[in-house]
Design an enzyme around this catalytic site. Structure first.
Site, PDB file in Angstrom:
ATOM      1  N   GLY A  18     -22.395  -6.886  16.690  1.00  0.00           N
ATOM      2  CA  GLY A  18     -21.204  -7.514  17.244  1.00  0.00           C
ATOM      3  C   GLY A  18     -20.307  -6.484  17.901  1.00  0.00           C
ATOM      4  O   GLY A  18     -20.077  -5.412  17.342  1.00  0.00           O
ATOM      5  N   ARG A  32     -28.465  -8.535  20.039  1.00  0.00           N
ATOM      6  CA  ARG A  32     -29.458  -8.423  18.986  1.00  0.00           C
ATOM      7  C   ARG A  32     -30.752  -7.931  19.633  1.00  0.00           C
ATOM      8  O   ARG A  32     -30.981  -8.126  20.817  1.00  0.00           O
ATOM      9  CB  ARG A  32     -29.720  -9.789  18.351  1.00  0.00           C
ATOM     10  CG  ARG A  32     -28.562 -10.284  17.509  1.00  0.00           C
ATOM     11  CD  ARG A  32     -28.964 -11.576  16.756  1.00  0.00           C
ATOM     12  NE  ARG A  32     -27.778 -12.411  16.604  1.00  0.00           N
ATOM     13  CZ  ARG A  32     -27.614 -13.607  17.148  1.00  0.00           C
ATOM     14  NH1 ARG A  32     -28.591 -14.151  17.869  1.00  0.00           N
ATOM     15  NH2 ARG A  32     -26.504 -14.274  16.976  1.00  0.00           N
ATOM     16  N   ASP A  77     -23.632  -1.599   9.723  1.00  0.00           N
ATOM     17  CA  ASP A  77     -24.730  -1.082   8.906  1.00  0.00           C
ATOM     18  C   ASP A  77     -26.081  -1.695   9.258  1.00  0.00           C
ATOM     19  O   ASP A  77     -27.126  -1.071   9.051  1.00  0.00           O
ATOM     20  CB  ASP A  77     -24.410  -1.236   7.416  1.00  0.00           C
ATOM     21  CG  ASP A  77     -24.480  -2.664   6.937  1.00  0.00           C
ATOM     22  OD1 ASP A  77     -23.491  -3.393   7.102  1.00  0.00           O
ATOM     23  OD2 ASP A  77     -25.533  -3.048   6.425  1.00  0.00           O
ATOM     24  N   THR A 133     -17.327  -2.027  13.989  1.00  0.00           N
ATOM     25  CA  THR A 133     -17.427  -3.455  13.641  1.00  0.00           C
ATOM     26  C   THR A 133     -16.057  -3.922  13.185  1.00  0.00           C
ATOM     27  O   THR A 133     -15.347  -3.176  12.508  1.00  0.00           O
ATOM     28  CB  THR A 133     -18.454  -3.722  12.508  1.00  0.00           C
ATOM     29  OG1 THR A 133     -18.204  -5.021  11.956  1.00  0.00           O
ATOM     30  CG2 THR A 133     -18.339  -2.709  11.385  1.00  0.00           C
ATOM     31  N   ASP A 157     -15.499  -6.010  10.974  1.00  0.00           N
ATOM     32  CA  ASP A 157     -15.529  -6.485   9.586  1.00  0.00           C
ATOM     33  C   ASP A 157     -15.128  -5.436   8.548  1.00  0.00           C
ATOM     34  O   ASP A 157     -14.866  -5.768   7.388  1.00  0.00           O
ATOM     35  CB  ASP A 157     -16.924  -7.011   9.247  1.00  0.00           C
ATOM     36  CG  ASP A 157     -17.332  -8.183  10.133  1.00  0.00           C
ATOM     37  OD1 ASP A 157     -16.434  -8.924  10.571  1.00  0.00           O
ATOM     38  OD2 ASP A 157     -18.536  -8.338  10.391  1.00  0.00           O
ATOM     39  N   ASP A 209     -16.909  -3.530   6.909  1.00  0.00           N
ATOM     40  CA  ASP A 209     -17.809  -3.582   5.756  1.00  0.00           C
ATOM     41  C   ASP A 209     -18.866  -2.466   5.808  1.00  0.00           C
ATOM     42  O   ASP A 209     -20.034  -2.699   5.530  1.00  0.00           O
ATOM     43  CB  ASP A 209     -18.482  -4.954   5.658  1.00  0.00           C
ATOM     44  CG  ASP A 209     -19.260  -5.301   6.924  1.00  0.00           C
ATOM     45  OD1 ASP A 209     -19.130  -4.577   7.925  1.00  0.00           O
ATOM     46  OD2 ASP A 209     -20.001  -6.290   6.908  1.00  0.00           O
ATOM     47  N   ARG A 239       2.160 -20.416  12.523  1.00  0.00           N
ATOM     48  CA  ARG A 239       3.370 -20.494  11.680  1.00  0.00           C
ATOM     49  C   ARG A 239       4.486 -21.209  12.444  1.00  0.00           C
ATOM     50  O   ARG A 239       5.188 -22.039  11.867  1.00  0.00           O
ATOM     51  CB  ARG A 239       3.818 -19.084  11.285  1.00  0.00           C
ATOM     52  CG  ARG A 239       5.112 -19.025  10.510  1.00  0.00           C
ATOM     53  CD  ARG A 239       4.990 -19.562   9.084  1.00  0.00           C
ATOM     54  NE  ARG A 239       4.320 -18.617   8.201  1.00  0.00           N
ATOM     55  CZ  ARG A 239       4.001 -18.887   6.950  1.00  0.00           C
ATOM     56  NH1 ARG A 239       4.278 -20.072   6.415  1.00  0.00           N
ATOM     57  NH2 ARG A 239       3.368 -17.996   6.220  1.00  0.00           N
ATOM     58  N   ARG A 296     -17.836 -11.894   7.938  1.00  0.00           N
ATOM     59  CA  ARG A 296     -19.159 -12.074   7.326  1.00  0.00           C
ATOM     60  C   ARG A 296     -19.029 -12.265   5.811  1.00  0.00           C
ATOM     61  O   ARG A 296     -18.545 -13.295   5.371  1.00  0.00           O
ATOM     62  CB  ARG A 296     -20.067 -10.882   7.662  1.00  0.00           C
ATOM     63  CG  ARG A 296     -20.454 -10.901   9.155  1.00  0.00           C
ATOM     64  CD  ARG A 296     -21.691 -10.103   9.390  1.00  0.00           C
ATOM     65  NE  ARG A 296     -21.520  -8.756   8.846  1.00  0.00           N
ATOM     66  CZ  ARG A 296     -22.487  -7.879   8.686  1.00  0.00           C
ATOM     67  NH1 ARG A 296     -23.717  -8.204   9.016  1.00  0.00           N
ATOM     68  NH2 ARG A 296     -22.253  -6.680   8.214  1.00  0.00           N
ATOM     69  N   GLN A 354     -11.365 -13.119  17.748  1.00  0.00           N
ATOM     70  CA  GLN A 354     -11.108 -11.907  16.964  1.00  0.00           C
ATOM     71  C   GLN A 354     -11.889 -10.680  17.418  1.00  0.00           C
ATOM     72  O   GLN A 354     -11.598  -9.573  17.014  1.00  0.00           O
ATOM     73  CB  GLN A 354     -11.431 -12.169  15.491  1.00  0.00           C
ATOM     74  CG  GLN A 354     -10.497 -13.165  14.847  1.00  0.00           C
ATOM     75  CD  GLN A 354     -11.062 -13.714  13.557  1.00  0.00           C
ATOM     76  OE1 GLN A 354     -10.877 -13.140  12.493  1.00  0.00           O
ATOM     77  NE2 GLN A 354     -11.757 -14.827  13.640  1.00  0.00           N
TER      78      GLN A 354
END
Lengths: 331, 331, 331, 331
Positions: free
Chosen positions: C14, C75, C106, C129, C131, C133, C158, C175, C262
Site C-alpha cells: 500500500g 501487488r 513487512d 506504510t 499502518d 505495524d 464532529r 489492517r 487515508q
C-alpha cells in the site's frame, strides 16, 4: 415604519457550512437596527420545547469560521402532527416575536409555510443546504464548501489510485440532485461522472459505464480512473455498483462513500460571504415588510423569491459543463 | 469550416491557481476536435526563445489540482521592445500556429493586442489572475483560491489574536483593486477593512481607522481585532501603518504581510471549474472564428468580451457587501 | 571501500505519504556519493517486467510534497510463484545492480528476504506504510499523515454530529493494528475507541459499547458522540455495528467508513522528515555494507534492525495513552 | 493520600496549538480523581486580577481541535515587580488552591519558580510553545503544528516560485532556536536553510549563501530556489537579506515573513496527543506529590524534569539531519 421589535432565527434540516455566518449577519444587522434576535435551538423543536435564547454580540463573535450551527439542527416530528404548526405559531405569538427567519432547505421552508397559516408575523427563508437543490438562488449556503470538501477527498484518492493504477468509485451526497457530484467531478478531473441528470443506470446495462473505462485503458494509458457517483444512482448503492463493475471488466473497482464528512468543516469564503449577504438581506427585507419570501442570490444580486416555489426545482445544472463533461471530459 | 489545425497557449503575468485547469481543458477540447496544441513556456518569452512543446493527453493528466502553471510564467521585456510584437508574430507564423490563447491578466492581454497587429491568426484571452481586476468576467481564474488562502491565514491569526487579545493588521494582495481584501475581510469577519474602494488613507488623519477600534474596545468587549488591508493602501506599507496606529492608540498593533503565499496552493473547486469552462469555451470560440476576444463568465454563462476593453475596470465591487461592511460589519 | 556503483529502489505494498520523500533522499544521497539509482516501477513487478529508469536529480525535484509514489506500487503475484524470487534476482544481476532498497511494509520485506536467497547484492528495507505495524522503528513513513487525514475527517464529522446531536461511528484503516485508530481517536477527542488492542467485540455482548454511551447521555449532556473504530473490529464491519447499536439503544447511529482517503494527501512534516532521514540513512548504511536490515528510527535515532524480525510486532501501543483513554477519555 | 482538592491551570507566553488539548486533559483527569480545576485567564494576570472560573466538563468539550487557548494568554508585567510573586502566591492561598499547572515556555516557568518561593502548594509546568526551545522534553506542544503550518505556506510559495522560476526567502519563527526552520526547511525540500545552529551570517560575507545558489543555477537547472531563514538570522531581517542577495547576484530575491500565522490553526494530531498526554501526566504526578517539575516526554515516555533546568537548552537539533542538509540537501 419598522414595526419589528424582536425576530427569531432557527436552523433546520441538514446542517451546512456557512449557517453560522448567516446567524452572525442576522444578529449584527438586527442589532444595528435595534431589533432583538431570539435563537431557537434544534430547528423547529425549539418552538415546541421552548428552547431559545437572546443572541447577543458575543454569541456570534468568532463563529463565522465554524462548521455546523451554533443553534443546532434536528428533524422535528412534532411539526408534522396536525396541531404542530398551530402550536409553533403559538410559541411565536407568546414570545412576542414579530418575524421568523428559517435557515434550511426546501423541506424546512414547507414547514415554515405551514406555520405561516397560523402566525400573524412575517416569515422569511434563507437557503442553507449543501445540496444546492433550492430554486430561487444560484447557490445555497454550504454548497461551495461541500464541493471543496469532496474535492479534497477525491484528490487524496487520486494519489493512491495513481500510485496503484486503480479504479475508484467515489460516492458524493446530494439527495436527488447532482450538483455536488457534477461540480466536484469536473473539478477533480474525474474520468467519469454518474448523476441523476445524466440518466439512470440499470444493473442490466452497464455499457455506458464500461465502454469509456475500456477506451481509457486501451487508448489513453491513464494511470488511474476515478468515477464520481451521486448517491441514489444505483440500486444497492455505489458499493454494489463497484462490485458489478469489477465483475464485468475483471479489474478490481473500489468504492468509497464520502458520507457526512461533506457536511462539516470550516466554510470556504464563498459560503461565508453568501451566508453574510443573505442573512443581512433577510433582516433588511423583513424590516421592509417582506413575508413568505426566500432571500436568495441570482446573478450576484440579493433577491426575494416566493417561499412556496423554492421546491419546484426548475434550476438547471450548467448546460455548458454538462455537455463538455459528456463529450470531452470523460475521454 | 474549422480552419484551425494547430493552436498555441501560454500563461503570462503573475501565476494563478486554476491556470493548469484551463491548460488541461484547452488540450482536451482541442484534441477532441483534432486540433494540435503547442504550449509556449515562460509566457511570451517562449515565443522569443522558441521554447515550446506539443501538449499531449498525458501532459495534462493530474494537473487540474496543481497550483502554479506547468507552462511557467514570466515577465517578457523582449515583447516591450519596438520590434518585439512583430518578432513574436513571426514565431507564430513560422510554426504554422493558427491561433493563440493567452491566459493572464489585462497586462498580458495588452501584449496580445500588440502581437495581433502583426499576426494573421486569431487571438483569444482567458482571464487568469488572483486580483480579479479584469473587466468582462465576473471572476478571474485564481481569485476564489486566493480568497480562501487569505482566509486560512487570517483564521490562524485570529486564533493567536484571540488568545492574546491583540490587534493585527493583515495585508493582502490585489495590486490596485480591493477584491481580495474586501472578500477575504468580510469572510474572515474582520473588524475593519481598508481598501482603495473605501477611500484613501492619509498618515495625517487616521481617525477613520482609530475611532472604530476605540468603539470596539469600549463598547463591545471584543477579544481580538483584525484589520484587513489591501496592499498599497498606506504610504510606507502596512508595517508603517501598524506602527502609526500603535503610537496613536497606545496598544501594540502587529502587521502581517501575506505576500506570495496567496498565489500558490491547489486551486479550489470554483477555480478549477472556471478554468475548465473558460479554457474549453476559448477553444470552441476560436473554432467558430472568434478573434481579439476574451473568454469570460458573466452571470454563470460563458461569454466573449473585446480584449481591448478588459482593462477598463468598470467592474464594481458588490455594493451590497460594501455598504453592509461599512455600516454594520465594522461595528 | 565503497563497492556500490548502482543501486535500485522500489515502493511496494500500500502506498504511503512520504514515500516520495524517501525516494528523493535516496537519489540525492546516492548522487552525492556518485552512485547511480535505478527506480523500478509498480513494486516488484518492475523486476519482472523490466520496467525501470535511472533516477536523475530533476526526477526527484518537487516530489517531497506529493502523496502517492512516483515509482507506483502494486501487488506482485509473480513474486509469489516458486521461481519468482530467483527471476527477480536475475534481473538485478543482469542490470548490474549492487544493492536494492525496498520501501514498504513487512509483507514487502518478506518478499525481499526471498529474493535475497538468490541475490548476490545487498538488500535494505525502509518502512513505509500508514499502518505503523512494522517492528524496529517507532514510526513508519505515512503513519503521521494518516492520523492527520483521519483527524481532519473526524473533525468535520464532529461539526455535523454536534449540530445534530448525533452518534457517529467512524471506521479507520490499520489492517490488524490499532495505531491509527487509537492515535486519531485520542487526538479527535473521541468519546469511545474500539480497536483490537482493547479486546474483541462480540455481537452477543455490546454492553462495553453501550454502557458508556448511556452514561454520557444521562450524566454528561454531550451534544455529540463519536466512536472511532478500527477496521476488522466487528463481524460484518462498522456499518453492521452501527445498525446493531441503533437497534440496541434506540438512537440512530451512523457509520462512516473513511477508506482509501487515508492513504493519500501531501505528507505532513513528520513523514517528509522521516522519509528523508531513513532514505538517506539506508543509502549510507548500504555503502558501509549493511545487508538484510531495515532502516528505522528509534528514540529519534536512525538505527538498523534485522529485516527478518520486522514482522514480529512486539511493538506496543503507548500504554499511558491506552490506560488514560480507557479510564478517563471515554467518560 | 491525595491531599489535592483544587488545582489551578493557566496558559502563559506565546500561545501554541495544542494548549487546549492540555487544558482538556487536565480537566478530565482531575475530574476523574474528584479534583476541582480553576482556570486563570490571561496567563499570570489572572492571579492579579482575580480573573478565573471553575472549569467544568462542558467547558472543555470540543476544544481539542481549536487553536489558541480558551484561557487566553498574555505577558504579565505585574509578576515582574518586586512584590509580584508574593501577590500571586497570595491569590493562590486565598482561593485554597493546592497546586498550580503552568502551560508555557521556559520564560513562563521562571515566573512559576518565583511564585514558588512564596507558595505552599505544588507547581508543575507543561511545555507549550511552538519554538521547541525547552529542555527536558523532546518536543513542546505546538511545535509539530507550527512545522506543518510553515510547510503549507512554503509549499504554496514553491508553486509560485516554480511557475516564475524565482528565488524566495521565507522567514520562520523560533526566537533564538532553529528547530522550526530546520524541520520545515528539510520537510519543504528547501534548497538552503539559514538558522542560528548553522553559524551566523554577516552582511560582509554572503558567500556561504551565494555559492550554492550559483551552483544550483549552473549545474542543476532548478526551476525555483527557496531559502528558509530563521528569524533573527541577519541584521535588518530577512527583507534586508533578500535585498543584499538581489544586489549581489543580480537576480530578484523576494522575502516572505510568515509571522504570527505560525501560532494559529487547529493543532495536528501530534500536538493534540502530546497535549493530552502531558496534561494528564501533570495531574497524575501532582497527585503523587510532584513539585517544581516539568511534565515532558522523552523517547515516547512521559517524564518529570526539574523546572529550574528547562531553560538550559542543551537540547541538540538532530545531528543526522543537520549534517545531511549541509552536505546533501542544499545541493
Amino acid at each position: 415604519m419598522n414595526r419589528i421589535k424582536r425576530l427569531a432565527v432557527l436552523t433546520s434540516g441538514g446542517d451546512a457550512p456557512g449557517m453560522n455566518a448567516a446567524i452572525r449577519a442576522i444578529q449584527l444587522t438586527a442589532a444595528a437596527c435595534n431589533v432583538e434576535v431570539i435563537g431557537f435551538k434544534h430547528g423547529y423543536n425549539g418552538l415546541f420545547e421552548q428552547e431559545y435564547k437572546t443572541l447577543l454580540g458575543h454569541h456570534v463573535q468568532n463563529i463565522i469560521q465554524r462548521g455546523g450551527t451554533i443553534l443546532k439542527s434536528a428533524r422535528c416530528p412534532a411539526l408534522q402532527t396536525p396541531d404542530g404548526p398551530a402550536q409553533a405559531a403559538a410559541t411565536l405569538h407568546q414570545l412576542d416575536i414579530d418575524a421568523l427567519i428559517v435557515i434550511g432547505g426546501d423541506g424546512s421552508f414547507r414547514g415554515a409555510l405551514e406555520i405561516a397559516k397560523h402566525y400573524q408575523g412575517q416569515i422569511i427563508g434563507v437557503p442553507g443546504t449543501i445540496d444546492n437543490d433550492v430554486d430561487g438562488t444560484d447557490n445555497t449556503i454550504g454548497y461551495a464548501t461541500a464541493i471543496d470538501t469532496a474535492l479534497d477527498a477525491i484528490d487524496k484518492i487520486r494519489d493512491t489510485a495513481d500510485a496503484f493504477e486503480r479504479i475508484f468509485l467515489v460516492e458524493l451526497m446530494g439527495r436527488h440532485s447532482g450538483y455536488i457530484t457534477l461540480s466536484a467531478g469536473i473539478a477533480a478531473g474525474a474520468e467519469q461522472i454518474i448523476c441523476p441528470e445524466f440518466g439512470s443506470l440499470s444493473p442490466d446495462d452497464l455499457r455506458s459505464v464500461i465502454t469509456p473505462i475500456q477506451h481509457a485503458q486501451l487508448l489513453l494509458g491513464k494511470s488511474s480512473y476515478i468515477i464520481v457517483v451521486a448517491e441514489n444512482s444505483y440500486p444497492g448503492g455505489t458499493t454494489a455498483l463497484a462490485e458489478a463493475l469489477s465483475h464485468a471488466i475483471g479489474i478490481e473497482c473500489r468504492a468509497c462513500i464520502l458520507g457526512h464528512i461533506q457536511r462539516g468543516g470550516s466554510p470556504v469564503g464563498a459560503d461565508r460571504i453568501l451566508g453574510t449577504k443573505l442573512g443581512a438581506f433577510a433582516v433588511e427585507q423583513l424590516l421592509q415588510g417582506a413575508h413568505l419570501q426566500m432571500a436568495g442570490e441570482i446573478n450576484g444580486e440579493a433577491v426575494l423569491y416566493p417561499l412556496s416555489k423554492t421546491g419546484e426545482r426548475q434550476k438547471a445544472i450548467d448546460p455548458f459543463l454538462v455537455r463538455w463533461q459528456q463529450q470531452v471530459g470523460s475521454y
